[in-house]
Design an enzyme around this catalytic site. Structure first.
Site, mmCIF file in Angstrom:
data_model
loop_
_atom_site.group_PDB
_atom_site.id
_atom_site.type_symbol
_atom_site.label_atom_id
_atom_site.label_comp_id
_atom_site.label_asym_id
_atom_site.label_seq_id
_atom_site.Cartn_x
_atom_site.Cartn_y
_atom_site.Cartn_z
ATOM 1 N N CYS A 1 -5.382 -9.593 2.259
ATOM 2 C CA CYS A 1 -6.540 -8.532 2.735
ATOM 3 C C CYS A 1 -7.776 -9.122 3.234
ATOM 4 C CB CYS A 1 -6.612 -7.612 1.683
ATOM 5 S SG CYS A 1 -5.386 -6.554 1.166
ATOM 6 N N LEU B 1 -6.571 -0.627 -3.416
ATOM 7 C CA LEU B 1 -5.583 -1.248 -4.625
ATOM 8 C C LEU B 1 -5.793 -2.910 -4.647
ATOM 9 C CD1 LEU B 1 -2.467 0.636 -4.054
ATOM 10 C CD2 LEU B 1 -4.363 0.964 -5.616
ATOM 11 N N LYS C 1 -13.892 0.495 4.030
ATOM 12 C CA LYS C 1 -12.884 -0.585 3.754
ATOM 13 C C LYS C 1 -13.276 -1.946 3.890
ATOM 14 C CE LYS C 1 -9.116 -2.461 2.350
ATOM 15 N NZ LYS C 1 -8.273 -2.219 1.318
ATOM 16 N N GLY D 1 -7.764 -15.963 -0.877
ATOM 17 C CA GLY D 1 -6.714 -15.799 0.003
ATOM 18 C C GLY D 1 -5.979 -14.266 -0.110
ATOM 19 N N ASN E 1 -14.286 -5.173 1.389
ATOM 20 C CA ASN E 1 -13.708 -6.341 1.357
ATOM 21 C C ASN E 1 -14.476 -7.505 1.737
ATOM 22 O OD1 ASN E 1 -11.322 -5.464 0.205
ATOM 23 N ND2 ASN E 1 -10.146 -5.595 1.874
ATOM 24 N N PHE F 1 -16.336 -10.755 -9.363
ATOM 25 C CA PHE F 1 -16.134 -11.470 -8.285
ATOM 26 C C PHE F 1 -17.254 -12.591 -8.099
ATOM 27 C CE2 PHE F 1 -12.597 -9.803 -5.658
ATOM 28 C CZ PHE F 1 -11.915 -9.018 -6.565
ATOM 29 N N VAL G 1 0.975 -1.165 -0.039
ATOM 30 C CA VAL G 1 0.040 -0.002 0.201
ATOM 31 C C VAL G 1 0.803 1.280 0.023
ATOM 32 C CG1 VAL G 1 -1.709 1.252 1.462
ATOM 33 C CG2 VAL G 1 -2.065 -1.239 0.946
ATOM 34 N N THR H 1 -5.516 -0.353 6.685
ATOM 35 C CA THR H 1 -6.913 -1.047 6.909
ATOM 36 C C THR H 1 -6.966 -1.052 8.407
ATOM 37 O OG1 THR H 1 -6.984 -2.059 4.931
ATOM 38 C CG2 THR H 1 -8.827 -2.774 6.645
HETATM 39 C C1 UDX Z 1 -8.225 -7.246 -2.383
HETATM 40 C C2 UDX Z 1 -9.413 -6.266 -2.905
HETATM 41 O O1 UDX Z 1 -9.896 -6.547 -4.184
HETATM 42 C C3 UDX Z 1 -8.772 -4.698 -2.866
HETATM 43 O O2 UDX Z 1 -9.827 -3.556 -3.276
HETATM 44 C C4 UDX Z 1 -8.140 -4.499 -1.432
HETATM 45 O O3 UDX Z 1 -7.328 -3.372 -1.513
HETATM 46 C C5 UDX Z 1 -7.273 -5.671 -1.087
HETATM 47 O O4 UDX Z 1 -7.921 -6.872 -1.187
HETATM 48 P P1 UDX Z 1 -6.196 -8.397 -3.497
HETATM 49 O O5 UDX Z 1 -6.177 -9.167 -2.075
HETATM 50 O O6 UDX Z 1 -5.285 -7.975 -4.316
HETATM 51 O O7 UDX Z 1 -7.492 -7.471 -3.457
HETATM 52 O O8 UDX Z 1 -6.911 -9.453 -4.587
HETATM 53 P P2 UDX Z 1 -8.347 -9.767 -5.355
HETATM 54 O O9 UDX Z 1 -8.198 -9.451 -6.716
HETATM 55 O O10 UDX Z 1 -9.582 -9.030 -4.587
HETATM 56 O O11 UDX Z 1 -8.362 -11.319 -5.110
HETATM 57 C C6 UDX Z 1 -8.633 -11.760 -3.880
HETATM 58 C C7 UDX Z 1 -8.748 -13.430 -3.821
HETATM 59 O O12 UDX Z 1 -10.211 -13.806 -4.139
HETATM 60 C C8 UDX Z 1 -7.808 -14.220 -4.495
HETATM 61 O O13 UDX Z 1 -7.396 -15.423 -3.926
HETATM 62 C C9 UDX Z 1 -8.556 -14.515 -5.907
HETATM 63 O O14 UDX Z 1 -8.271 -15.747 -6.546
HETATM 64 C C10 UDX Z 1 -9.959 -14.724 -5.093
HETATM 65 N N1 UDX Z 1 -11.215 -14.400 -6.162
HETATM 66 C C11 UDX Z 1 -11.302 -13.291 -6.711
HETATM 67 C C12 UDX Z 1 -11.891 -15.598 -6.620
HETATM 68 O O15 UDX Z 1 -11.677 -16.797 -6.104
HETATM 69 N N2 UDX Z 1 -12.859 -15.477 -7.259
HETATM 70 C C13 UDX Z 1 -13.309 -14.109 -7.789
HETATM 71 O O16 UDX Z 1 -14.397 -13.873 -8.664
HETATM 72 C C14 UDX Z 1 -12.376 -13.078 -7.494
#
Ligand code: UDX
Length: 437
Positions: free
Chosen positions: A266, A159, A210, A263, A214, A255, A19, A129
């Site tokens: 965050c 992000l 925030k 995982g 999440n 999503f 961050v 956070t």
């Molecule tokens: C997340 C939030 O999206 C972001 O806004 C925040 O600031 C930090 O946490 P990040 O941890 O980088 O970001 O990953 P993200 O792309 O959100 O994916 C999180 C997890 O969900 C991953 O393990 C990914 O594989 C999983 N995922 C995501 C799914 O299983 N299915 C989906 O449709 C989307």
């Protein structure tokens, strides 16, 4: 301090993790004068020498560009950076404590240090956070050492790893939680060059936005993973169902990708922390408990599917595993389902050969020589009793799967991310298993 007639501010960013480093660099890129502070002397020395501690597309180039332009510098001394600052962003880690609560010791240590060194008005902004109420505590800690005027604010960061720079420059929104117009105007100025709605809220609302964001995204994923379970039992196809749901504008398509669950650095910690926060306030967040449980079970279902295919025992079997990172486009393995699944296979007495485009080095630190690493993705198939796709690197879609199948001991493929098309894989001779279809 900066000229108040311009939008350019002198900004200190404390913490050079994901961050801090990304937002500090991007703030420099929009014209501000940034000093990034970190207590880790080696990290700061590396950053000063242009070495970036994380893999994030485009970050190295952007750091270099802004250092050369004289807008970005790194130091270990907050006391040195502070006298010149208009704004201080606190972007240090908030890891999970043993009970799941956010561990705020690093945030508070920074607040204490700010209080001890402050001699003029600044806006101190929580970017990490942090639970609702943290800004109030930060304020009290600064106040304990400094009697002059200052403000605290909360600007949570949204992000995503792997596309963090794009997310900074094209955010869905910028949340600015403040106690008064003065701090609101200063922070609106800071983000003025960035397009996207700037939402001014109370500090407490910003802190909760925030966590709620999440938690809601994690809920979407756990929800679709439960629908995938129903698909597996009813003959429906989760990809068709998710697409059909996502066409409803009130739901949206994002999503809703079923797989082995969420995982990363965050979601796991923030979702648990929100549940704890709710409990602390006297409210039992039942839905969120289910979201967490479904996510834990999703990995177990996948492992069980693998075990069942080998008549209950994978002992002595050799698995090729594609992916180590918690998602594609990152080297981050924190709370990675891939690592968890590998550890389960090893506990069951299996042998693992893995490949990841970026995360090998980090995986080696936790897996400690217990698996082999392939230098090319296709090599994991050699002599394997099955191949597992556990990270959604899009490159895995385009491997020569036919050739890989020929090198396998038995052509069994478990696709934990629904990256591949069942009919195509079956035509290529695979016994193919995926999620919810
Ligand atoms: C997340 C939030 O999206 C972001 O806004 C925040 O600031 C930090 O946490 P990040 O941890 O980088 O970001 O990953 P993200 O792309 O959100 O994916 C999180 C997890 O969900 C991953 O393990 C990914 O594989 C999983 N995922 C995501 C799914 O299983 N299915 C989906 O449709 C989307």
């Amino acid at each position: 301090m900066s000229d108040t007639t311009t939008h350019i501010k002198n900004i200190t960013v404390v913490g050079t993790g994901y961050v801090g480093l990304v937002s500090g660099t991007c703030l420099a890129d929009i014209g501000h004068m940034i000093t990034c502070v970190d207590v880790d002397t080696e990290k700061v020395a590396n950053l000063q020498a242009g070495k970036i501690p994380i893999f994030e597309p485009g970050l190295e180039r952007l750091v270099k560009h802004n250092v050369e332009a004289g807008r970005l510098q790194f130091t270990t001394s907050l006391a040195d950076a502070l006298p010149n600052s208009d704004v201080v962003f606190i972007a240090v880690g908030t890891p999970s404590a043993a009970d799941g609560r956010a561990d705020l010791q690093y945030v508070y240590a920074v607040a204490d240090e700010i209080g001890r060194n402050l001699d003029h008005y600044v806006v101190v902004v929580d970017k990490s956070t942090v639970p609702v109420g943290t800004a109030t505590e930060v304020e009290a800690r600064i106040r304990a050492n400094y009697a002059g005027e200052f403000d605290v604010a909360s600007c949570p960061e949204f992000l995503r790893e792997g596309c963090a720079i794009d997310d900074f420059f094209a955010p869905d929104r910028i949340v600015i939680g403040v106690r008064n117009d003065k701090a609101g105007d200063i922070l609106s100025d800071v983000f003025e060059p960035v397009k996207g709605e700037k939402l001014i809220t109370t500090v407490e609302s910003a802190e909760l936005i925030k966590y709620a964001s999440n938690a809601f995204l994690a809920t979407k994923i756990s929800f679709i993973n439960e629908i995938a379970q129903i698909c597996e039992r009813s003959g429906a196809d989760i990809e068709e169902v998710a697409y059909g749901i996502g066409l409803d504008h009130r739901i949206g398509p994002k999503f809703l990708k079923a797989g082995i669950g969420w995982g990363g650095s965050c979601f796991p910690k923030d979702v648990v922390a929100l549940d704890q926060m709710a409990g602390d306030s006297g409210y039992d967040f039942k839905l969120l408990k289910g979201v967490i449980e479904v996510n834990q079970e999703q990995r177990m279902h996948f492992i069980q599917k693998v075990r069942d295919t080998f008549s209950g025992s994978v002992s002595g079997k050799k698995f090729g595993v594609l992916g180590l990172a918690f998602k594609d486009n990152t080297d981050d393995i924190r709370e990675s389902a891939a690592i968890d699944i590998i550890q389960q296979l090893l506990n069951d007495g299996a042998e693992v050969v893995a490949f990841d485009y970026q995360a090998k080095e980090n995986a080696e630190k936790v897996l400690d020589g217990s698996i082999e690493y392939a230098t090319q993705p296709q090599d994991v198939a050699h002599g394997a009793d099955a191949v597992l796709v556990v990270t959604e690197w899009p490159e895995f879609k385009h491997l020569d799967w036919k050739v890989m199948r020929e090198t396998m001991n038995t052509p069994i493929l478990f696709d934990g991310r629904n990256l591949l098309k069942p009919s195509t894989m079956q035509e290529q001779g695979f016994e193919y298993y995926s999620i919810g279809r």
